[in-house]
Design a protein around this motif. Structure first.
Motif, PDB file in Angstrom:
ATOM      1  N   TYR A   1      72.168  56.771  25.879  1.00 14.13           N
ATOM      2  CA  TYR A   1      72.126  55.430  26.455  1.00 14.13           C
ATOM      3  C   TYR A   1      71.599  54.477  25.388  1.00 14.13           C
ATOM      4  CZ  TYR A   1      72.238  58.175  30.763  1.00 14.13           C
ATOM      5  OH  TYR A   1      72.586  59.075  31.751  1.00 14.13           O
ATOM      6  N   VAL A   2      72.372  53.449  25.086  1.00 10.78           N
ATOM      7  CA  VAL A   2      71.973  52.415  24.135  1.00 10.78           C
ATOM      8  C   VAL A   2      72.067  51.083  24.870  1.00 10.78           C
ATOM      9  CG1 VAL A   2      72.435  51.305  21.921  1.00 10.78           C
ATOM     10  CG2 VAL A   2      72.837  53.772  22.187  1.00 10.78           C
ATOM     11  N   ILE A   3      70.915  50.435  25.072  1.00  8.63           N
ATOM     12  CA  ILE A   3      70.838  49.210  25.865  1.00  8.63           C
ATOM     13  C   ILE A   3      70.273  48.106  24.996  1.00  8.63           C
ATOM     14  CG2 ILE A   3      69.862  48.131  27.925  1.00  8.63           C
ATOM     15  CD1 ILE A   3      69.523  51.007  29.052  1.00  8.63           C
ATOM     16  N   THR A   4      70.982  46.981  24.908  1.00  9.53           N
ATOM     17  CA  THR A   4      70.538  45.887  24.058  1.00  9.53           C
ATOM     18  C   THR A   4      71.063  44.567  24.591  1.00  9.53           C
ATOM     19  OG1 THR A   4      70.345  45.190  21.740  1.00  9.53           O
ATOM     20  CG2 THR A   4      72.503  46.019  22.450  1.00  9.53           C
ATOM     21  N   ALA A   5      70.893  43.506  23.816  1.00 13.96           N
ATOM     22  CA  ALA A   5      71.419  42.178  24.149  1.00 13.96           C
ATOM     23  C   ALA A   5      72.018  41.565  22.905  1.00 13.96           C
ATOM     24  CB  ALA A   5      70.308  41.277  24.692  1.00 13.96           C
ATOM     25  N   ASP A   6      72.986  40.677  23.097  1.00 13.93           N
ATOM     26  CA  ASP A   6      73.606  40.019  21.939  1.00 13.93           C
ATOM     27  C   ASP A   6      72.717  38.931  21.356  1.00 13.93           C
ATOM     28  OD1 ASP A   6      73.911  38.357  24.138  1.00 13.93           O
ATOM     29  OD2 ASP A   6      76.012  37.852  23.716  1.00 13.93           O
ATOM     30  N   HIS A   7      71.952  38.264  22.219  1.00 10.27           N
ATOM     31  CA  HIS A   7      71.039  37.199  21.786  1.00 10.27           C
ATOM     32  C   HIS A   7      70.175  36.810  22.975  1.00 10.27           C
ATOM     33  CE1 HIS A   7      73.489  34.279  24.002  1.00 10.27           C
ATOM     34  NE2 HIS A   7      74.553  34.818  23.430  1.00 10.27           N
ATOM     35  N   GLY A   8      69.211  35.924  22.736  1.00 12.42           N
ATOM     36  CA  GLY A   8      68.337  35.471  23.796  1.00 12.42           C
ATOM     37  C   GLY A   8      68.725  34.099  24.325  1.00 12.42           C
TER      38      GLY A   8
ATOM     39  N   PRO B   1      84.721  63.928  26.716  1.00 11.83           N
ATOM     40  CA  PRO B   1      83.548  63.052  26.760  1.00 11.83           C
ATOM     41  C   PRO B   1      84.007  61.601  26.672  1.00 11.83           C
ATOM     42  CG  PRO B   1      83.789  63.976  24.563  1.00 11.83           C
ATOM     43  CD  PRO B   1      84.826  64.662  25.428  1.00 11.83           C
ATOM     44  N   PHE B   2      83.150  60.681  27.088  1.00 13.55           N
ATOM     45  CA  PHE B   2      83.557  59.280  27.047  1.00 13.55           C
ATOM     46  C   PHE B   2      82.563  58.414  26.294  1.00 13.55           C
ATOM     47  CE2 PHE B   2      81.384  59.647  31.255  1.00 13.55           C
ATOM     48  CZ  PHE B   2      80.346  58.734  31.056  1.00 13.55           C
ATOM     49  N   PHE B   3      83.104  57.338  25.722  1.00 12.10           N
ATOM     50  CA  PHE B   3      82.310  56.235  25.188  1.00 12.10           C
ATOM     51  C   PHE B   3      82.597  55.041  26.075  1.00 12.10           C
ATOM     52  CE2 PHE B   3      82.399  52.452  22.204  1.00 12.10           C
ATOM     53  CZ  PHE B   3      81.037  52.237  22.258  1.00 12.10           C
ATOM     54  N   LEU B   4      81.566  54.551  26.747  1.00  9.61           N
ATOM     55  CA  LEU B   4      81.689  53.460  27.697  1.00  9.61           C
ATOM     56  C   LEU B   4      80.840  52.283  27.242  1.00  9.61           C
ATOM     57  CD1 LEU B   4      82.352  52.150  30.473  1.00  9.61           C
ATOM     58  CD2 LEU B   4      80.431  53.468  31.427  1.00  9.61           C
ATOM     59  N   TRP B   5      81.478  51.122  27.106  1.00  8.01           N
ATOM     60  CA  TRP B   5      80.760  49.879  26.813  1.00  8.01           C
ATOM     61  C   TRP B   5      80.831  48.990  28.045  1.00  8.01           C
ATOM     62  CZ3 TRP B   5      83.359  45.259  23.984  1.00  8.01           C
ATOM     63  CH2 TRP B   5      82.475  44.159  23.972  1.00  8.01           C
TER      64      TRP B   5
ATOM     65  N   ALA C   1      84.881  68.105  20.515  1.00  2.70           N
ATOM     66  CA  ALA C   1      84.668  67.066  21.516  1.00  2.70           C
ATOM     67  C   ALA C   1      84.169  67.641  22.828  1.00  2.70           C
ATOM     68  CB  ALA C   1      85.963  66.283  21.732  1.00  2.70           C
ATOM     69  N   SER C   2      84.584  68.853  23.162  1.00  4.28           N
ATOM     70  CA  SER C   2      84.200  69.458  24.436  1.00  4.28           C
ATOM     71  C   SER C   2      82.694  69.658  24.563  1.00  4.28           C
ATOM     72  CB  SER C   2      84.922  70.792  24.616  1.00  4.28           C
ATOM     73  OG  SER C   2      84.587  71.676  23.563  1.00  4.28           O
ATOM     74  N   SER C   3      81.994  69.726  23.446  1.00  2.00           N
ATOM     75  CA  SER C   3      80.547  69.945  23.481  1.00  2.00           C
ATOM     76  C   SER C   3      79.752  68.673  23.214  1.00  2.00           C
ATOM     77  CB  SER C   3      80.158  71.004  22.439  1.00  2.00           C
ATOM     78  OG  SER C   3      80.430  70.531  21.127  1.00  2.00           O
ATOM     79  N   ARG C   4      80.418  67.548  23.062  1.00  2.40           N
ATOM     80  CA  ARG C   4      79.737  66.312  22.705  1.00  2.40           C
ATOM     81  C   ARG C   4      79.252  65.562  23.945  1.00  2.40           C
ATOM     82  NH1 ARG C   4      83.113  63.658  17.657  1.00  2.40           N
ATOM     83  NH2 ARG C   4      81.927  64.741  16.054  1.00  2.40           N
ATOM     84  N   PRO C   5      78.165  64.806  23.802  1.00  3.43           N
ATOM     85  CA  PRO C   5      77.631  64.058  24.946  1.00  3.43           C
ATOM     86  C   PRO C   5      78.440  62.802  25.242  1.00  3.43           C
ATOM     87  CG  PRO C   5      76.307  63.657  22.994  1.00  3.43           C
ATOM     88  CD  PRO C   5      77.303  64.713  22.612  1.00  3.43           C
ATOM     89  N   ASN C   6      78.322  62.321  26.472  1.00  2.00           N
ATOM     90  CA  ASN C   6      78.846  61.009  26.814  1.00  2.00           C
ATOM     91  C   ASN C   6      77.939  59.941  26.198  1.00  2.00           C
ATOM     92  OD1 ASN C   6      80.979  61.997  28.473  1.00  2.00           O
ATOM     93  ND2 ASN C   6      79.519  62.324  30.130  1.00  2.00           N
ATOM     94  N   VAL C   7      78.490  58.745  26.003  1.00  5.91           N
ATOM     95  CA  VAL C   7      77.729  57.648  25.407  1.00  5.91           C
ATOM     96  C   VAL C   7      77.950  56.383  26.220  1.00  5.91           C
ATOM     97  CG1 VAL C   7      77.355  56.230  23.351  1.00  5.91           C
ATOM     98  CG2 VAL C   7      77.956  58.653  23.097  1.00  5.91           C
ATOM     99  N   LEU C   8      76.851  55.759  26.652  1.00  9.26           N
ATOM    100  CA  LEU C   8      76.892  54.481  27.349  1.00  9.26           C
ATOM    101  C   LEU C   8      76.232  53.420  26.478  1.00  9.26           C
ATOM    102  CD1 LEU C   8      77.294  52.628  29.850  1.00  9.26           C
ATOM    103  CD2 LEU C   8      75.029  53.397  30.634  1.00  9.26           C
ATOM    104  N   LEU C   9      76.989  52.392  26.143  1.00  9.90           N
ATOM    105  CA  LEU C   9      76.466  51.219  25.450  1.00  9.90           C
ATOM    106  C   LEU C   9      76.469  50.057  26.433  1.00  9.90           C
ATOM    107  CD1 LEU C   9      75.663  49.490  22.932  1.00  9.90           C
ATOM    108  CD2 LEU C   9      78.129  49.229  22.491  1.00  9.90           C
ATOM    109  N   VAL C  10      75.306  49.479  26.685  1.00  7.39           N
ATOM    110  CA  VAL C  10      75.187  48.329  27.588  1.00  7.39           C
ATOM    111  C   VAL C  10      74.703  47.134  26.783  1.00  7.39           C
ATOM    112  CG1 VAL C  10      74.132  47.380  29.667  1.00  7.39           C
ATOM    113  CG2 VAL C  10      74.621  49.838  29.523  1.00  7.39           C
ATOM    114  N   THR C  11      75.430  46.018  26.878  1.00  6.82           N
ATOM    115  CA  THR C  11      74.989  44.777  26.240  1.00  6.82           C
ATOM    116  C   THR C  11      74.781  43.721  27.319  1.00  6.82           C
ATOM    117  OG1 THR C  11      77.291  44.102  25.794  1.00  6.82           O
ATOM    118  CG2 THR C  11      76.111  45.270  24.043  1.00  6.82           C
TER     119      THR C  11
END
Length: 417
Positions: free
Chosen positions: A233-240, A173-177, A15-25
Motif C-alpha cells: 500500500y502506497v498512499i500519498t498526495a499530489d500537493h497540498g 497480481p494487480f497494480f491498482l491506482w 508473477a504468480s508469487s508477486r504481491p498486489n500493489v495499491l497506489l492511492v493519491t
C-alpha cells in the motif's frame, strides 16, 4: 540529485508469487490535515491504520503543486522539467516515457487506474501501460457536467469502479491506482451545504475520501487472506492546499510547505510497523522504490532513489527540487523554483527567500537578507539541478489540442484563467 540506474539484479520472481500493489493519491491534501500527521480530530482513521502497520514519512515533498505534472512524476520517476508536463492541460506525456503501469504490465500484472477528475483524463498520456484507465466521469455524486461527461466524480464512484475491477476473476497480481479528487475546491463534503470554503469543510472532504479508500483497502486485505497473496500500500498526495496561508487560498502559485509538503504512508511485506521516518524524501522516489521492492526492471535512470523502509533520522542530506510555472502561464509573473537541502529551504524568485524549517516550519521568517552567503550557495546548487545524467531520457511534450469541450472541463475545475 540522486540518480538511480537500471536494475540489473537477479531475475524477478514469477508473477504468480508477486504481491498486489495499491497506489492511492489524494488530490489537494495537506499533510497536516491527516490525523496521523498531527490533526487533532480523527480525520483519517483508514490512512492512520495503514500507517500504524507500516511507515509514515514526516518530510515528503512534491516537485510541483499541480495535479497532472505531480502525477506524471509519480508515474515516471522524473522531475517536471524532465518529463515536460509542467502544468495541467498543457500537453501529453511522451510515449518514450515508461510508466509504473508499463513496468507492472511487462512483469505479468493486470493494471487498472481509476481517477477522480478530468485533469487526469487519459488524453494527457498517463494511461500508458494500464489495461483499464477509468476516466468516464459519470459516477455517483459528480458535480460538473458538460454534455455526456462530468469534470469530476466523487470518491464513492471512484471506489465503486475500482472495487468492481478488483473483484474480477483473474489469477494475476494487480497494480491498482486510485485517485480521489474530493479535497479540491470547492469543498463540498457529502451532507453539507454546497460551496463551503472553510478549513472544516476541507477536512471533511479528506475524511470522506479516507472512508472510501478504507473500503478498497479492506477488499484487498480480504483478497490477501483468501488467496495468500500479500499486498503493498502506497498512499500519498499530489500537493497540498493554501487555505489562506501565505496569502494563497488554493494551490499552484506559490511553493510554500502548505502546498509542497505532502503525506506519504507505506505498508508492505517486510516494512517495519509503527515507524516514522524523518528522512527528507520526494514523490520522485516512489517510482524507483516500487521498482526495487517488486524487482521490476527499470528502463532508464531516474532522478530519485529507494525510500528507506525503517524509521530513521539524520543521515546524508539529499536536496530536492520543486517548481511552479503557473504564475508565468496565467499572469506573466515570474515562475518559481525551490530547493530543500536538509532543513534549509530556498525559494528562487525575483527576490530570493530562505527558511530554516527546523525552527520555522511555517516559513514565517525569511532569512535571505541575513544569510546572504548561504542563500547564494543554495542558489548555485539550484542552478545545477537541471544538469541531468545522460541516462535520463530526453523527452518532449506532445501537443494537446485545446478544444472547447476540454477547456470547459478544466475551467470548471478552476484550471483555465
Amino acid at each position: 540529485v540522486a540518480i538511480l540506474g537500471c536494475d540489473k539484479e537477479s531475475a524477478a520472481p514469477a508473477a504468480s508469487s508477486r504481491p498486489n500493489v495499491l497506489l492511492v493519491t489524494f488530490d489537494t491534501t495537506r499533510a497536516d490535515f491527516l490525523s496521523c500527521y498531527g490533526r487533532p480530530d480523527n480525520t483519517t482513521p483508514n490512512i492512520d491504520a495503514v500507517a500504524r502497520e507500516g511507515i509514515r514519512f514526516a518530510n515528503c515533498y512534491t516537485p510541483v503543486p499541480i495535479t497532472l505534472p505531480a502525477h506524471a512524476t509519480i508515474m515516471t520517476g522524473l522531475y517536471p522539467f524532465q518529463h515536460k508536463l509542467r502544468d495541467n492541460g498543457a500537453g501529453v506525456l511522451d510515449e518514450k516515457a515508461v510508466t509504473l503501469a508499463e513496468l507492472f504490465r511487462d512483469a505479468g500484472y493486470r493494471t487498472g487506474a481509476f481517477v477522480g477528475a478530468y485533469v487526469l483524463h487519459s488524453r494527457y498520456g498517463l494511461k500508458q501501460g494500464f489495461d483499464v484507465y477509468s476516466d468516464e466521469f459519470k459516477g455517483i455524486g459528480a458535480r460538473m457536467e458538460d454534455g455526456s461527461e462530468f469534470a469530476e466524480r466523487r470518491a464513492q464512484a471512484v471506489s465503486e469502479a475500482a472495487l468492481a475491477w478488483v473483484g474480477q476473476k483473474d489469477d494475476r497480481p494487480f497494480f491498482l491506482w486510485v485517485h480521489y479528487f474530493d479535497a479540491h475546491a470547492p469543498y463540498e463534503p457529502p451532507g453539507r451545504a454546497v460551496g463551503g470554503d472553510s478549513p472544516d469543510a476541507y477536512a471533511a472532504e479528506i475524511s470522506y475520501a479516507d472512508g472510501e479508500m478504507g473500503r478498497v483497502v479492506r477488499k484487498i486485505e480480504e483478497l490477501s487472506k483468501r488467496t495468500d497473496r500479500q499486498a503493498w500500500y502506497v498512499i500519498t498526495a499530489d500537493h497540498g492546499e493554501g487555505l489562506g496561508d501565505h496569502g494563497e487560498d488554493t494551490h499552484g502559485f506559490f511553493i510554500y510547505n502548505t502546498t509542497v509538503h505532502v503525506p506519504l504512508v507505506i505498508k508492505g511485506p517486510g516494512v517495519q510497523k509503527t515507524g516514522v521516518s524523518d528522512a527528507i524524501v520526494s514523490l520522485i522516489d516512489i517510482y524507483p522504490s516500487i521498482a526495487r521492492w517488486l524487482q521490476l526492471s527499470l528502463s532508464y535512470e531516474v532522478a530519485g532513489t529507494e525510500l528507506p523502509l525503517a524509521p530513521q533520522s539524520g543521515g546524508k542530506a539529499r536536496p530536492f527540487y520543486f517548481e511552479t510555472i503557473v504564475p508565468y502561464r496565467m499572469y506573466g509573473w515570474s515562475p518559481l523554483e525551490g530547493w530543500v537541502v536538509d532543513r534549509e529551504k530556498l525559494v528562487s524568485a525575483p527576490t530570493a527567500e530562505l527558511y530554516d524549517l527546523a525552527v520555522d516550519p511555517g516559513e514565517t521568517r525569511d532569512l535571505a537578507s541575513v544569510r546572504k552567503d548561504r542563500t547564494a550557495e543554495l542558489a548555485a546548487l539550484l542552478a545545477d539541478v537541471r544538469k541531468s545524467s545522460p541516462g535520463i531520457p530526453n523527452l518532449t511534450v506532445g501537443k494537446q489540442d485545446a478544444d472547447e469541450a476540454s477547456l470547459q472541463k478544466l475551467r470548471s475545475l478552476g484550471y483555465v484563467s
